[in-house]
Design a protein around this motif. Structure first.
Motif, PDB file in Angstrom:
ATOM      1  N   ALA A 181       0.859  -1.190   0.000  1.00  0.00           N
ATOM      2  CA  ALA A 181       0.000   0.000   0.000  1.00  0.00           C
ATOM      3  C   ALA A 181       0.893   1.238   0.000  1.00  0.00           C
ATOM      4  O   ALA A 181       1.970   1.232   0.607  1.00  0.00           O
ATOM      5  N   PHE A 182       0.449   2.300  -0.684  1.00  0.00           N
ATOM      6  CA  PHE A 182       1.292   3.516  -0.723  1.00  0.00           C
ATOM      7  C   PHE A 182       0.970   4.461   0.424  1.00  0.00           C
ATOM      8  O   PHE A 182       1.724   5.410   0.683  1.00  0.00           O
ATOM      9  N   SER A 183      -0.122   4.223   1.130  1.00  0.00           N
ATOM     10  CA  SER A 183      -0.437   4.996   2.336  1.00  0.00           C
ATOM     11  C   SER A 183      -1.585   4.286   3.051  1.00  0.00           C
ATOM     12  O   SER A 183      -2.190   3.364   2.490  1.00  0.00           O
ATOM     13  N   VAL A 184      -1.847   4.729   4.266  1.00  0.00           N
ATOM     14  CA  VAL A 184      -2.906   4.071   5.035  1.00  0.00           C
ATOM     15  C   VAL A 184      -3.684   5.103   5.849  1.00  0.00           C
ATOM     16  O   VAL A 184      -3.085   5.953   6.518  1.00  0.00           O
ATOM     17  N   VAL A 185      -5.012   5.039   5.723  1.00  0.00           N
ATOM     18  CA  VAL A 185      -5.880   5.900   6.538  1.00  0.00           C
ATOM     19  C   VAL A 185      -6.006   5.263   7.924  1.00  0.00           C
ATOM     20  O   VAL A 185      -6.267   4.068   8.049  1.00  0.00           O
ATOM     21  N   LEU A 186      -5.785   6.091   8.961  1.00  0.00           N
ATOM     22  CA  LEU A 186      -6.038   5.658  10.346  1.00  0.00           C
ATOM     23  C   LEU A 186      -7.287   6.394  10.808  1.00  0.00           C
ATOM     24  O   LEU A 186      -7.263   7.617  10.963  1.00  0.00           O
ATOM     25  N   GLU A 187      -8.371   5.662  10.990  1.00  0.00           N
ATOM     26  CA  GLU A 187      -9.617   6.344  11.386  1.00  0.00           C
ATOM     27  C   GLU A 187      -9.927   6.094  12.855  1.00  0.00           C
ATOM     28  O   GLU A 187      -9.963   4.942  13.311  1.00  0.00           O
ATOM     29  N   ALA A 188     -10.186   7.196  13.582  1.00  0.00           N
ATOM     30  CA  ALA A 188     -10.615   7.149  14.988  1.00  0.00           C
ATOM     31  C   ALA A 188      -9.714   6.242  15.822  1.00  0.00           C
ATOM     32  O   ALA A 188     -10.173   5.280  16.443  1.00  0.00           O
ATOM     33  N   ILE A 189      -8.432   6.554  15.820  1.00  0.00           N
ATOM     34  CA  ILE A 189      -7.448   5.768  16.586  1.00  0.00           C
ATOM     35  C   ILE A 189      -6.842   6.674  17.655  1.00  0.00           C
ATOM     36  O   ILE A 189      -6.475   7.823  17.383  1.00  0.00           O
ATOM     37  N   ALA A 190      -6.731   6.152  18.867  1.00  0.00           N
ATOM     38  CA  ALA A 190      -6.200   6.933  19.988  1.00  0.00           C
ATOM     39  C   ALA A 190      -4.808   7.477  19.650  1.00  0.00           C
ATOM     40  O   ALA A 190      -4.001   6.787  19.006  1.00  0.00           O
ATOM     41  N   GLU A 191      -4.563   8.704  20.098  1.00  0.00           N
ATOM     42  CA  GLU A 191      -3.343   9.430  19.704  1.00  0.00           C
ATOM     43  C   GLU A 191      -2.038   8.651  19.915  1.00  0.00           C
ATOM     44  O   GLU A 191      -1.223   8.573  18.983  1.00  0.00           O
ATOM     45  N   PRO A 192      -1.805   8.056  21.097  1.00  0.00           N
ATOM     46  CA  PRO A 192      -0.488   7.411  21.271  1.00  0.00           C
ATOM     47  C   PRO A 192      -0.267   6.260  20.299  1.00  0.00           C
ATOM     48  O   PRO A 192       0.848   6.047  19.828  1.00  0.00           O
ATOM     49  N   LEU A 193      -1.336   5.545  19.981  1.00  0.00           N
ATOM     50  CA  LEU A 193      -1.192   4.434  19.034  1.00  0.00           C
ATOM     51  C   LEU A 193      -0.958   4.970  17.621  1.00  0.00           C
ATOM     52  O   LEU A 193      -0.126   4.441  16.870  1.00  0.00           O
ATOM     53  N   ALA A 194      -1.669   6.041  17.250  1.00  0.00           N
ATOM     54  CA  ALA A 194      -1.468   6.641  15.915  1.00  0.00           C
ATOM     55  C   ALA A 194      -0.017   7.107  15.774  1.00  0.00           C
ATOM     56  O   ALA A 194       0.610   6.929  14.716  1.00  0.00           O
ATOM     57  N   ALA A 195       0.521   7.681  16.843  1.00  0.00           N
ATOM     58  CA  ALA A 195       1.920   8.158  16.808  1.00  0.00           C
ATOM     59  C   ALA A 195       2.864   6.978  16.651  1.00  0.00           C
ATOM     60  O   ALA A 195       3.811   7.013  15.860  1.00  0.00           O
ATOM     61  N   ARG A 196       2.597   5.909  17.383  1.00  0.00           N
ATOM     62  CA  ARG A 196       3.448   4.726  17.340  1.00  0.00           C
ATOM     63  C   ARG A 196       3.437   4.094  15.944  1.00  0.00           C
ATOM     64  O   ARG A 196       4.474   3.759  15.384  1.00  0.00           O
ATOM     65  N   ILE A 197       2.217   3.976  15.353  1.00  0.00           N
ATOM     66  CA  ILE A 197       2.109   3.381  14.009  1.00  0.00           C
ATOM     67  C   ILE A 197       2.819   4.272  12.983  1.00  0.00           C
ATOM     68  O   ILE A 197       3.533   3.779  12.104  1.00  0.00           O
ATOM     69  N   SER A 198       2.622   5.579  13.103  1.00  0.00           N
ATOM     70  CA  SER A 198       3.236   6.502  12.125  1.00  0.00           C
ATOM     71  C   SER A 198       4.757   6.383  12.147  1.00  0.00           C
ATOM     72  O   SER A 198       5.410   6.552  11.112  1.00  0.00           O
ATOM     73  N   LYS A 199       5.312   6.096  13.317  1.00  0.00           N
ATOM     74  CA  LYS A 199       6.780   5.914  13.414  1.00  0.00           C
ATOM     75  C   LYS A 199       7.199   4.539  12.892  1.00  0.00           C
ATOM     76  O   LYS A 199       8.271   4.375  12.318  1.00  0.00           O
ATOM     77  N   ALA A 200       6.309   3.550  13.083  1.00  0.00           N
ATOM     78  CA  ALA A 200       6.704   2.158  12.806  1.00  0.00           C
ATOM     79  C   ALA A 200       6.723   1.804  11.324  1.00  0.00           C
ATOM     80  O   ALA A 200       7.395   0.865  10.921  1.00  0.00           O
ATOM     81  N   ILE A 201       5.934   2.526  10.495  1.00  0.00           N
ATOM     82  CA  ILE A 201       5.836   2.097   9.090  1.00  0.00           C
ATOM     83  C   ILE A 201       6.425   3.161   8.164  1.00  0.00           C
ATOM     84  O   ILE A 201       6.480   4.354   8.514  1.00  0.00           O
ATOM     85  N   GLY A 202       6.822   2.720   6.975  1.00  0.00           N
ATOM     86  CA  GLY A 202       7.510   3.616   6.039  1.00  0.00           C
ATOM     87  C   GLY A 202       6.587   4.337   5.076  1.00  0.00           C
ATOM     88  O   GLY A 202       7.046   5.101   4.230  1.00  0.00           O
ATOM     89  N   ILE A 203       5.260   4.079   5.164  1.00  0.00           N
ATOM     90  CA  ILE A 203       4.330   4.780   4.269  1.00  0.00           C
ATOM     91  C   ILE A 203       3.557   5.819   5.083  1.00  0.00           C
ATOM     92  O   ILE A 203       3.420   5.682   6.310  1.00  0.00           O
ATOM     93  N   PRO A 204       3.037   6.865   4.408  1.00  0.00           N
ATOM     94  CA  PRO A 204       2.326   7.903   5.161  1.00  0.00           C
ATOM     95  C   PRO A 204       1.040   7.395   5.809  1.00  0.00           C
ATOM     96  O   PRO A 204       0.294   6.621   5.199  1.00  0.00           O
ATOM     97  N   THR A 205       0.802   7.846   7.039  1.00  0.00           N
ATOM     98  CA  THR A 205      -0.482   7.600   7.699  1.00  0.00           C
ATOM     99  C   THR A 205      -1.331   8.853   7.491  1.00  0.00           C
ATOM    100  O   THR A 205      -0.847   9.978   7.642  1.00  0.00           O
ATOM    101  N   ILE A 206      -2.585   8.632   7.107  1.00  0.00           N
ATOM    102  CA  ILE A 206      -3.512   9.745   6.875  1.00  0.00           C
ATOM    103  C   ILE A 206      -4.558   9.668   7.970  1.00  0.00           C
ATOM    104  O   ILE A 206      -5.354   8.720   8.005  1.00  0.00           O
ATOM    105  N   GLY A 207      -4.560  10.646   8.851  1.00  0.00           N
ATOM    106  CA  GLY A 207      -5.433  10.571  10.025  1.00  0.00           C
ATOM    107  C   GLY A 207      -6.793  11.195   9.795  1.00  0.00           C
ATOM    108  O   GLY A 207      -6.923  12.232   9.139  1.00  0.00           O
ATOM    109  N   ILE A 208      -7.813  10.523  10.339  1.00  0.00           N
ATOM    110  CA  ILE A 208      -9.146  11.140  10.474  1.00  0.00           C
ATOM    111  C   ILE A 208      -9.583  10.744  11.876  1.00  0.00           C
ATOM    112  O   ILE A 208      -9.870   9.577  12.147  1.00  0.00           O
ATOM    113  N   GLY A 209      -9.512  11.681  12.790  1.00  0.00           N
ATOM    114  CA  GLY A 209      -9.739  11.336  14.191  1.00  0.00           C
ATOM    115  C   GLY A 209      -8.595  10.531  14.749  1.00  0.00           C
ATOM    116  O   GLY A 209      -8.779   9.662  15.608  1.00  0.00           O
ATOM    117  N   ALA A 210      -7.366  10.780  14.280  1.00  0.00           N
ATOM    118  CA  ALA A 210      -6.215  10.000  14.767  1.00  0.00           C
ATOM    119  C   ALA A 210      -5.053  10.925  15.132  1.00  0.00           C
ATOM    120  O   ALA A 210      -3.904  10.469  15.154  1.00  0.00           O
TER     121      ALA A 210
END
Ligand code: KIV
Length: 290
Positions: A181-210
């Motif tokens: 995948a070239f990017s991944v939407v993170l929908e309604a995910i608690a902030e610390p987990l969204a931060a952790r995932i954004s650091k862990a993967i090499g593709i952009p995370t696109i937040g909506i409620g994250a």
């Protein structure tokens, strides 16, 4: 070679390359004119299946058919000249097998001229994502609150608010990234987990409620414009377009009732012709000669 001037929209790799460079801006778009406006400011426009709820009055995204996505996808690619256009695969059009997903995604790409598709699901969709990417279809994944699974989730609930959910969500993010995948939407995910995932993967995370920890943000356009009657906690209304529309329509209705609209400047008079001019009718047309 084409004889027409090329439309140069951003590509899926262009979006992927923005990770760590600049925040990615995106909105949903469902029709040509608003797409043309958002195109000036957004890196990608998502023809989301939320159109079923915000434009067609469905309670969930589950009933949305593929044909509706294609129709709105076409409208948006007619309006956008710069932003990547991503079209959502609706419920039932891709889950059955990678082959079914390819057939429907190829149809979406051919018939809408979009540059990528989006589908919901993490680890369970990894094989399909790999299959599509290997065959020329860029895929944006979508994890966390996945509205097409609303009947399994039991409601529109934020995800990852207790730590026992973290491992599965993080595994989903890693699986879709590894599948191509070239990017991944993170929908309604608690902030610390969204931060952790954004650091862990090499593709952009696109937040909506994250949270702002994501590499980019997306909102449903009608929600952020102030057009939706009910919005989730994560929406900020950047405008009051619903109130503006109501006041314009009320003004129109009042003037029609008072017969002050149409006024003279909205009415056609007769062209001056040699000799006599026939009077204009009340509708601005030409009165029939007796
Ligand atoms: O359909 C949609 O609007 C979406 C966004 C919520 C990302 O998938």
């Amino acid at each position: 070679m084409s004889v027409q001037a090329p439309i140069k929209r951003l590509t899926a790799p262009d979006i992927a390359a923005k990770k760590g460079v600049e925040p990615i801006v995106s909105l949903t778009a469902y029709h040509a004119h608003t797409a043309a406006i958002a195109d000036k400011y957004c890196d990608f426009l998502l023809v989301g299946d939320s159109l079923g709820m915000v434009m067609h009055g469905y309670e969930t995204t589950v009933p949305v058919p593929l044909e509706l996505m294609i129709m709105h996808g076409r409208a948006v690619t007619r309006g956008a000249r710069r932003a990547l256009v991503v079209v959502d695969m609706p419920f039932g059009s891709y889950e059955e097998s990678p082959q079914v997903a390819f057939r429907n995604a190829a149809r979406v790409m051919k018939e809408t001229d979009c540059g990528a598709i989006k589908l919901e699901g993490g680890t369970r969709m990894a094989e399909t994502i790999r299959y599509l990417v290997d065959r020329g279809i860029p895929v944006m994944a979508h994890i966390g609150l996945t509205p097409q699974s609303i009947n399994v989730l039991g409601g529109f609930k934020a995800q990852g608010r207790s730590q026992d959910q973290w491992a599965a969500l993080e595994a989903d993010a890693i699986a879709v990234a590894e599948a191509g995948a070239f990017s991944v939407v993170l929908e309604a995910i608690a902030e610390p987990l969204a931060a952790r995932i954004s650091k862990a993967i090499g593709i952009p995370t696109i937040g909506i409620g994250a949270s702002s920890a994501c590499d980019g943000q997306i909102l449903v356009m009608e929600d952020m414009l102030g057009l939706s009657p009910r919005v989730p906690k994560f929406v900020k209304e950047f405008g009051k377009v619903g109130a503006l529309i109501e006041s314009a329509i009320k003004g129109y209705a009042d003037e029609v009732k008072a017969r002050t609209f149409p006024a003279a400047e909205h009415t056609y008079a007769m062209r001056a012709e040699s000799g006599t001019a026939a009077p204009a009718t009340s509708k601005g047309g030409v009165a029939k000669k007796p």
